[in-house]
Design a protein around this motif. Structure first.
Motif, PDB file in Angstrom:
ATOM      1  N   ASN A 250      24.093  50.032  47.854  1.00  0.00           N
ATOM      2  CA  ASN A 250      25.203  50.665  47.128  1.00  0.00           C
ATOM      3  C   ASN A 250      26.449  49.782  47.041  1.00  0.00           C
ATOM      4  O   ASN A 250      27.522  50.265  46.653  1.00  0.00           O
ATOM      5  CB  ASN A 250      25.576  52.022  47.747  1.00  0.00           C
ATOM      6  N   ALA A 251      26.341  48.497  47.396  1.00  0.00           N
ATOM      7  CA  ALA A 251      27.478  47.594  47.230  1.00  0.00           C
ATOM      8  C   ALA A 251      27.632  47.231  45.751  1.00  0.00           C
ATOM      9  O   ALA A 251      26.654  47.107  45.012  1.00  0.00           O
ATOM     10  CB  ALA A 251      27.278  46.340  48.054  1.00  0.00           C
ATOM     11  N   THR A 252      28.883  47.065  45.294  1.00  0.00           N
ATOM     12  CA  THR A 252      29.134  46.685  43.907  1.00  0.00           C
ATOM     13  C   THR A 252      28.774  45.226  43.696  1.00  0.00           C
ATOM     14  O   THR A 252      29.350  44.341  44.323  1.00  0.00           O
ATOM     15  CB  THR A 252      30.606  46.913  43.538  1.00  0.00           C
ATOM     16  N   VAL A 253      27.821  44.977  42.809  1.00  0.00           N
ATOM     17  CA  VAL A 253      27.394  43.604  42.518  1.00  0.00           C
ATOM     18  C   VAL A 253      28.116  43.077  41.280  1.00  0.00           C
ATOM     19  O   VAL A 253      28.600  41.944  41.255  1.00  0.00           O
ATOM     20  CB  VAL A 253      25.868  43.533  42.312  1.00  0.00           C
ATOM     21  N   TYR A 254      28.245  43.893  40.246  1.00  0.00           N
ATOM     22  CA  TYR A 254      28.933  43.468  39.023  1.00  0.00           C
ATOM     23  C   TYR A 254      29.440  44.699  38.283  1.00  0.00           C
ATOM     24  O   TYR A 254      29.083  45.844  38.624  1.00  0.00           O
ATOM     25  CB  TYR A 254      28.006  42.645  38.130  1.00  0.00           C
ATOM     26  N   THR A 255      30.261  44.459  37.298  1.00  0.00           N
ATOM     27  CA  THR A 255      30.739  45.534  36.425  1.00  0.00           C
ATOM     28  C   THR A 255      30.405  45.186  34.987  1.00  0.00           C
ATOM     29  O   THR A 255      30.312  44.012  34.613  1.00  0.00           O
ATOM     30  CB  THR A 255      32.264  45.718  36.545  1.00  0.00           C
ATOM     31  N   LEU A 256      30.203  46.246  34.191  1.00  0.00           N
ATOM     32  CA  LEU A 256      29.965  46.094  32.750  1.00  0.00           C
ATOM     33  C   LEU A 256      31.081  46.811  32.004  1.00  0.00           C
ATOM     34  O   LEU A 256      31.383  47.982  32.291  1.00  0.00           O
ATOM     35  CB  LEU A 256      28.606  46.666  32.357  1.00  0.00           C
ATOM     36  N   ASP A 257      31.698  46.104  31.081  1.00  0.00           N
ATOM     37  CA  ASP A 257      32.826  46.641  30.311  1.00  0.00           C
ATOM     38  C   ASP A 257      32.485  46.567  28.834  1.00  0.00           C
ATOM     39  O   ASP A 257      32.217  45.479  28.300  1.00  0.00           O
ATOM     40  CB  ASP A 257      34.076  45.816  30.632  1.00  0.00           C
ATOM     41  N   ALA A 258      32.472  47.690  28.181  1.00  0.00           N
ATOM     42  CA  ALA A 258      32.072  47.730  26.778  1.00  0.00           C
ATOM     43  C   ALA A 258      33.087  47.071  25.863  1.00  0.00           C
ATOM     44  O   ALA A 258      32.741  46.531  24.809  1.00  0.00           O
ATOM     45  CB  ALA A 258      31.846  49.182  26.345  1.00  0.00           C
ATOM     46  N   THR A 259      34.371  47.069  26.246  1.00  0.00           N
ATOM     47  CA  THR A 259      35.428  46.557  25.355  1.00  0.00           C
ATOM     48  C   THR A 259      35.944  45.182  25.764  1.00  0.00           C
ATOM     49  O   THR A 259      36.584  44.502  24.967  1.00  0.00           O
ATOM     50  CB  THR A 259      36.612  47.536  25.344  1.00  0.00           C
ATOM     51  N   GLY A 260      35.709  44.769  26.993  1.00  0.00           N
ATOM     52  CA  GLY A 260      36.221  43.476  27.455  1.00  0.00           C
ATOM     53  C   GLY A 260      37.609  43.540  28.029  1.00  0.00           C
ATOM     54  O   GLY A 260      38.196  42.508  28.391  1.00  0.00           O
ATOM     55  N   THR A 261      38.184  44.755  28.130  1.00  0.00           N
ATOM     56  CA  THR A 261      39.557  44.885  28.631  1.00  0.00           C
ATOM     57  C   THR A 261      39.645  44.672  30.134  1.00  0.00           C
ATOM     58  O   THR A 261      40.707  44.299  30.645  1.00  0.00           O
ATOM     59  CB  THR A 261      40.108  46.275  28.286  1.00  0.00           C
ATOM     60  N   LEU A 262      38.536  44.887  30.855  1.00  0.00           N
ATOM     61  CA  LEU A 262      38.578  44.738  32.315  1.00  0.00           C
ATOM     62  C   LEU A 262      38.886  43.308  32.717  1.00  0.00           C
ATOM     63  O   LEU A 262      39.682  43.064  33.630  1.00  0.00           O
ATOM     64  CB  LEU A 262      37.248  45.181  32.931  1.00  0.00           C
ATOM     65  N   SER A 263      38.298  42.360  32.032  1.00  0.00           N
ATOM     66  CA  SER A 263      38.556  40.956  32.343  1.00  0.00           C
ATOM     67  C   SER A 263      40.026  40.620  32.155  1.00  0.00           C
ATOM     68  O   SER A 263      40.621  39.874  32.944  1.00  0.00           O
ATOM     69  CB  SER A 263      37.689  40.042  31.471  1.00  0.00           C
ATOM     70  N   ASP A 264      40.626  41.207  31.110  1.00  0.00           N
ATOM     71  CA  ASP A 264      42.043  40.954  30.860  1.00  0.00           C
ATOM     72  C   ASP A 264      42.902  41.568  31.956  1.00  0.00           C
ATOM     73  O   ASP A 264      43.889  40.958  32.400  1.00  0.00           O
ATOM     74  CB  ASP A 264      42.454  41.518  29.500  1.00  0.00           C
ATOM     75  N   LEU A 265      42.509  42.754  32.408  1.00  0.00           N
ATOM     76  CA  LEU A 265      43.276  43.416  33.458  1.00  0.00           C
ATOM     77  C   LEU A 265      43.193  42.639  34.763  1.00  0.00           C
ATOM     78  O   LEU A 265      44.195  42.462  35.469  1.00  0.00           O
ATOM     79  CB  LEU A 265      42.745  44.842  33.671  1.00  0.00           C
ATOM     80  N   ILE A 266      41.977  42.133  35.092  1.00  0.00           N
ATOM     81  CA  ILE A 266      41.803  41.363  36.325  1.00  0.00           C
ATOM     82  C   ILE A 266      42.620  40.082  36.262  1.00  0.00           C
ATOM     83  O   ILE A 266      43.292  39.697  37.222  1.00  0.00           O
ATOM     84  CB  ILE A 266      40.312  41.046  36.558  1.00  0.00           C
ATOM     85  N   ALA A 267      42.608  39.412  35.107  1.00  0.00           N
ATOM     86  CA  ALA A 267      43.367  38.173  34.953  1.00  0.00           C
ATOM     87  C   ALA A 267      44.869  38.443  35.062  1.00  0.00           C
ATOM     88  O   ALA A 267      45.612  37.672  35.663  1.00  0.00           O
ATOM     89  CB  ALA A 267      43.037  37.535  33.610  1.00  0.00           C
ATOM     90  N   GLU A 268      45.304  39.591  34.492  1.00  0.00           N
ATOM     91  CA  GLU A 268      46.720  39.931  34.533  1.00  0.00           C
ATOM     92  C   GLU A 268      47.184  40.194  35.953  1.00  0.00           C
ATOM     93  O   GLU A 268      48.224  39.683  36.395  1.00  0.00           O
ATOM     94  CB  GLU A 268      46.969  41.164  33.642  1.00  0.00           C
ATOM     95  N   VAL A 269      46.404  40.941  36.699  1.00  0.00           N
ATOM     96  CA  VAL A 269      46.769  41.255  38.084  1.00  0.00           C
ATOM     97  C   VAL A 269      46.699  40.008  38.935  1.00  0.00           C
ATOM     98  O   VAL A 269      47.538  39.774  39.810  1.00  0.00           O
ATOM     99  CB  VAL A 269      45.857  42.358  38.644  1.00  0.00           C
TER     100      VAL A 269
END
Length: 462
Positions: free
Chosen positions: A91-110
């Motif tokens: 149950n450990a998080t291995v990866y995430t899937l983002d349909a819009t690509g906004t998650l990558s932008d949020l991670i980079a911003e933070v």
């Protein structure tokens, strides 16, 4: 009357210069010797030295593990949170899937705003540094750079994971992406090569050909398609190493069920269960291990060495070795000669020209002895000789004697090529290790013919 005198001149004979004749003879003699030496092959002599030879079996083995390729259920932009070779729990998080690509932008911003690791992150980094300090040696200083890169990757993974946790804890932030968890515990890797489902019994010689091997990274870009493999999970610490064997090595290992291994960058010896597999005319060693799998989880081909034995003795070139046929004579026919305490003679019956029988003693060249027989140079006994047992009427003719083969070399310590037996311990393509301290055999610093095919027994070596 005037006396008539007639003078007759005689031609003087040429004077013979003995010195010139002797000089000419010497010149001719030297010329003949030089010509003969130019035509004659040079016989090289080798001085016997002590050495050793490892009989270990080495080669490149295929590592087989319990590997499961995990595919994406949906398409989307992917972000990984487990580094290559890291162990994860269920149950450990291995990866995430983002349909819009906004998650990558949020991670980079933070991340650009700066991220401070939490207590657990700092604790993991400190543990890694402490473990490195325990095994680090100045001799392998280059390990510092490798550890630095590994540590930077670990910090980045921890930071991204922490950013993800912060984002998911924010109301509504996790609505556009989904976290994909591991369905079971194991070690995560990010490559595939088609060997994931192979069993040891299915391995063939063709699987070891480098030109036929293809290793593909699973981290192919930001976007992943549904049904594509995303990562690989190794679900067990048990693994196998399959090593190709020659028929000779397979025979050596046939009776063994456990072996000692030497593995790259592992200072201690490793023990594993062994089974010899025959696939058609090919032989393989299947070695089962239950530890150190994670150390080599990213490697498919691994150089290994099966520890056998180290043979120590006298080192001689293979070109010096020859075989000689000898007579195998029962030791009961040996007798002591006059004023002798050693049994070094044979009683030989002789029939002279007048038909009279007599017995004479012949001292043979004995190359070796065992509990029943002595092994004698056949040149020391006539082909029609008859041996008489001491204090007995029992006889044995040379024509009826058993013959056998001895392995040896030509010893030239006395300037004559004399056969001397050897006991072979092990050999490779160039040299052979023979047993030391054997009565009647070679000793250190003995001089032997380097190429036995160039001389004959009894030849004078200059």
């Amino acid at each position: 009357m005037k006396e008539n005198r007639k003078i007759i001149k005689f031609h003087s004979l040429p004077t013979i210069n003995i010195g010139v004749i002797i000089f000419c003879l010497i010149f001719v003699f030297l010329g003949v010797q030089i010509f003969r030496s130019m035509k004659q092959e040079h016989v090289s002599v080798y001085e016997v030295q002590k050495s050793y030879m490892d009989t270990n079996i080495s080669g490149s083995a295929i590592a087989l593990r319990q590997e499961v390729l995990v595919s994406a259920d949906t398409s989307g932009y992917i972000n990984y949170y487990i580094r290559n070779g890291q162990r994860v729990g269920k149950n450990a998080t291995v990866y995430t899937l983002d349909a819009t690509g906004t998650l990558s932008d949020l991670i980079a911003e933070v991340s650009n705003e700066g991220t401070t690791l939490n207590r657990e992150g700092y604790s993991e980094i400190r543990s890694s540094i402490s473990a490195f300090q325990n095994y680090f040696s100045d001799v392998n200083f280059s390990d510092v750079y490798e550890f630095k890169n590994e540590l930077e990757g670990r910090v980045l993974d921890l930071a991204n994971t922490q950013v993800l946790e912060n984002l998911t804890s924010t109301e509504g932030a996790g609505a556009t992406f989904s976290q994909i968890h591991s369905t079971e515990s194991g070690v995560v890797t990010y490559f595939q090569d088609g060997y994931e489902t192979k069993a040891p019994a299915e391995i063939t010689g063709g699987d070891f050909l480098s030109e036929a091997y293809t290793k593909t990274s699973l981290k192919t870009g930001e976007v992943i398609q549904a049904g594509s493999p995303v990562y690989k999970l190794i679900t067990s610490e048990n693994w196998n190493l399959v090593l190709p064997l020659s028929p000779e090595d397979a025979a050596r290992l046939q009776e063994d069920d456990r072996v000692t291994l030497l593995l790259p960058n592992i200072t201690n010896e490793v023990y594993g269960d062994l089974a010899v597999i025959q696939n058609g005319e090919e032989y393989f060693a299947n070695i089962s291990l239950d530890r150190l799998m994670v150390n080599f989880c990213e490697e498919r081909f691994l150089p290994i060495e099966i520890v056998m034995t180290r043979e120590e003795g006298l080192n001689i070139p293979n070109t010096a070795i020859l075989e000689k046929q000898v007579l195998k004579i029962p030791k009961t026919y040996l007798t002591a000669g006059s004023n002798s305490t050693q049994m070094i003679y044979f009683n030989v019956r002789i029939l002279d020209a007048d038909g009279n029988l007599s017995v004479t003693q012949v001292s043979p060249t004995i190359y070796d002895t065992d509990e029943e027989f002595c092994y004698v140079n056949p040149n020391d006994l006539a082909a029609d000789a008859i041996l008489v047992m001491n204090d007995s009427e029992q006889t044995l003719s040379v024509a009826d004697m058993e013959r056998t083969i001895l392995t040896g070399v030509y010893n030239v310590n006395r300037g004559i090529a004399s056969f001397q037996r050897i006991n072979v311990l092990t050999s490779n393509s160039d040299f052979t290790i023979v047993e030391e301290n054997v009565p009647g055999s070679l000793t250190m610093y003995d001089r032997i013919i380097l190429d036995a095919s160039m001389v004959t027994e009894g030849q004078i070596i200059q």
